[in-house]
Motif scaffolding. Sequence first.
Motif, short mmCIF file in Angstrom:
data_model
loop_
_atom_site.label_atom_id
_atom_site.label_comp_id
_atom_site.label_asym_id
_atom_site.label_seq_id
_atom_site.Cartn_x
_atom_site.Cartn_y
_atom_site.Cartn_z
N UNK A 23 0.32 -1.12 -0.30
CA UNK A 23 -0.36 0.07 -0.09
C UNK A 23 0.80 1.40 0.07
N UNK A 24 1.74 0.80 -0.64
CA UNK A 24 2.96 1.84 -0.71
C UNK A 24 3.02 3.04 -1.61
N UNK A 25 2.39 2.54 -3.48
CA UNK A 25 2.58 3.23 -4.13
C UNK A 25 2.74 5.03 -4.93
N UNK A 26 3.68 5.56 -5.13
CA UNK A 26 3.82 7.24 -5.66
C UNK A 26 2.78 7.01 -6.78
N UNK A 27 2.79 8.43 -6.61
CA UNK A 27 1.80 8.85 -7.99
C UNK A 27 2.77 8.13 -9.36
N UNK A 28 3.55 8.46 -9.51
CA UNK A 28 4.26 7.70 -11.01
C UNK A 28 3.87 5.92 -11.26
N UNK A 29 4.20 5.76 -10.38
CA UNK A 29 4.50 3.74 -10.29
C UNK A 29 2.53 3.37 -10.55
N UNK A 30 2.00 4.19 -9.52
CA UNK A 30 0.81 4.28 -9.44
C UNK A 30 -0.28 3.89 -10.58
N UNK A 31 -0.61 5.69 -11.66
CA UNK A 31 -0.66 5.42 -12.73
C UNK A 31 0.24 4.38 -13.45
N UNK A 237 -1.92 7.37 -0.59
CA UNK A 237 -2.57 8.04 0.35
C UNK A 237 -3.46 7.80 -1.25
N UNK A 238 -4.92 8.94 0.23
CA UNK A 238 -5.66 8.82 -1.36
C UNK A 238 -5.74 9.72 -2.04
N UNK A 239 -5.13 10.39 -1.92
CA UNK A 239 -4.62 11.18 -3.00
C UNK A 239 -4.08 11.28 -4.14
N UNK A 240 -3.02 10.20 -4.07
CA UNK A 240 -2.47 9.47 -5.08
C UNK A 240 -3.87 8.69 -5.70
N UNK A 241 -4.39 7.87 -4.93
CA UNK A 241 -5.42 6.90 -5.75
C UNK A 241 -6.49 7.55 -6.34
N UNK A 242 -6.63 9.14 -6.13
CA UNK A 242 -7.80 9.67 -6.76
C UNK A 242 -6.60 10.74 -7.88
N UNK A 243 -5.61 11.09 -7.98
CA UNK A 243 -5.27 11.67 -8.89
C UNK A 243 -4.87 11.00 -10.22
#
Length: 501
Positions: A23-31, A237-243
């Motif tokens: 549960x720790x992916x940041x914006x780049x990896x998550x996108x 974070x929820x912000x990463x999940x959303x954006x």
Amino acid sequence: MLLFGWWGKSRTKNSSDYLVAGRRLGPFLYTGTMAAVVLGGASTVGGVGLGYRWGLSGAWLVIAIGVGVLLLSLLFAPTLQRLKIYTVSQMLTLRYGSRNATHASAVVMLAYTLMLCATSTGAYATIFVVLFGWERWMAIAIGGAIVLVYSTIGGMWSITLADQVQFVIKTVGVFALMLPFALNAAGGMGGMRERLEESFFAWDGIGTQTIITFFVVYTLGLLIGQDIWQRVFTARTPTVARWGGATAGIYCVLYGVAGAVIGMAARVALPAIDVENLGKDVVYAEVAMNLLPVAVGGIVLAAAVAAMMSTASGALIAAATVARTDVTPFVAGWFGKEIEVNTGRNPEHDVRANRLWVLGLGLVAIVLAIIVKDVVAALTIAYDILVGGLLVAILGGLIWKRGNGVGAALSMAAGTVVTLTTMIVLEINAEQQYDGVYANEPIYYGLAASVVVYVLASVLTPATRPEVIEAWNERVAGRVPADGEAEGAAHGAALKDDSAR
């Protein structure tokens, strides 16, 4: 892919690492991983084929997928990320306070994810057959083994790292190579306008009914699929999940338009492709081999394989997660046994058990892909039940406070029965095999029945118990103990005690 799988293994210490990348992916990896898992063979190879046949309106399939990712990310992803769970069924249990309302959803989700994995495994074998001249079974076995190995050894961390590479390959292959080369071969947009009918530039050329079907099947299915939700759970974070998810959704829309334009360009440069007999999916390979230089064509074919592998690996770990977390305790209950999984008390045992489930179901998917020539019908049935039977109970729990467990359980039953009954009746009266299975009416009727039953049953029966709603609100607010998984297991045990009483 195998090397990245081995790298992911070094990051895997417990169930959270293995199933949701800690549960720790940041914006780049998550996108990247979100875009990779939703853009499979149907989006990449199929999207180009639709563009060849219908023009710009062929983009609607992938646009519908992008809209689904956007809606999930903007409306629900932050809430889902804060729940600190592993499966869709766990969300239903937390929200409604009854495991009886969620058992059926686990079985349907397992069937859906397993069929999705088998379909993707069979799909990328078609590229290997073209490249190497292998027999179909050998192509499936070798390609499936690669996905199986890197998925098994490192779980979601390995899949995430591999997805990131696949995302880059797809982006370069489609946007930087295939699109400009195909446009150049067709004489640019001007050349296409001169040689194509005006209908190829109309956004409704594929038909309004077909466009609606794309949104009903793909947009709604993406909102509740375990394979997609499990990626949401990986966000830091929820912000990463959303954006991060919203960015992936926008990327999907652009990807769909690019695929349609490539197909249109191929229609001008390669007008003699026999799509009626060979199928629209051959267009992608024809473009790679006939319009592009050899080395560039190889990268473009690799992009197609990457798209299919990312979907297959995502579906595989989703199937294994549902099987071990939801279905196994359910089946054990038939024999009077109680099983708790992923509690965090023995991390090494949890990882080993999850790894065995991925390995076992991966082998099943490979065998299914080899022996069943057309698993699409089975996938369609699972998809129809997923949307027609489960959508209302899942989304209702997220947006309507009055919805309760009785309404959820009855709506699942009603939606599933109506969907399957409609499908059977249409299939019996169909002129060709599977016409009833592929029809739109089963989902429409199933959804309608599910909505009516959910609302009426929820209004006419007692509301969800206050202590369940309070625990749900704590989860939604993100106020869970550091050991969220252990707390979740304890909450599940309490629910079973309530049911027994």
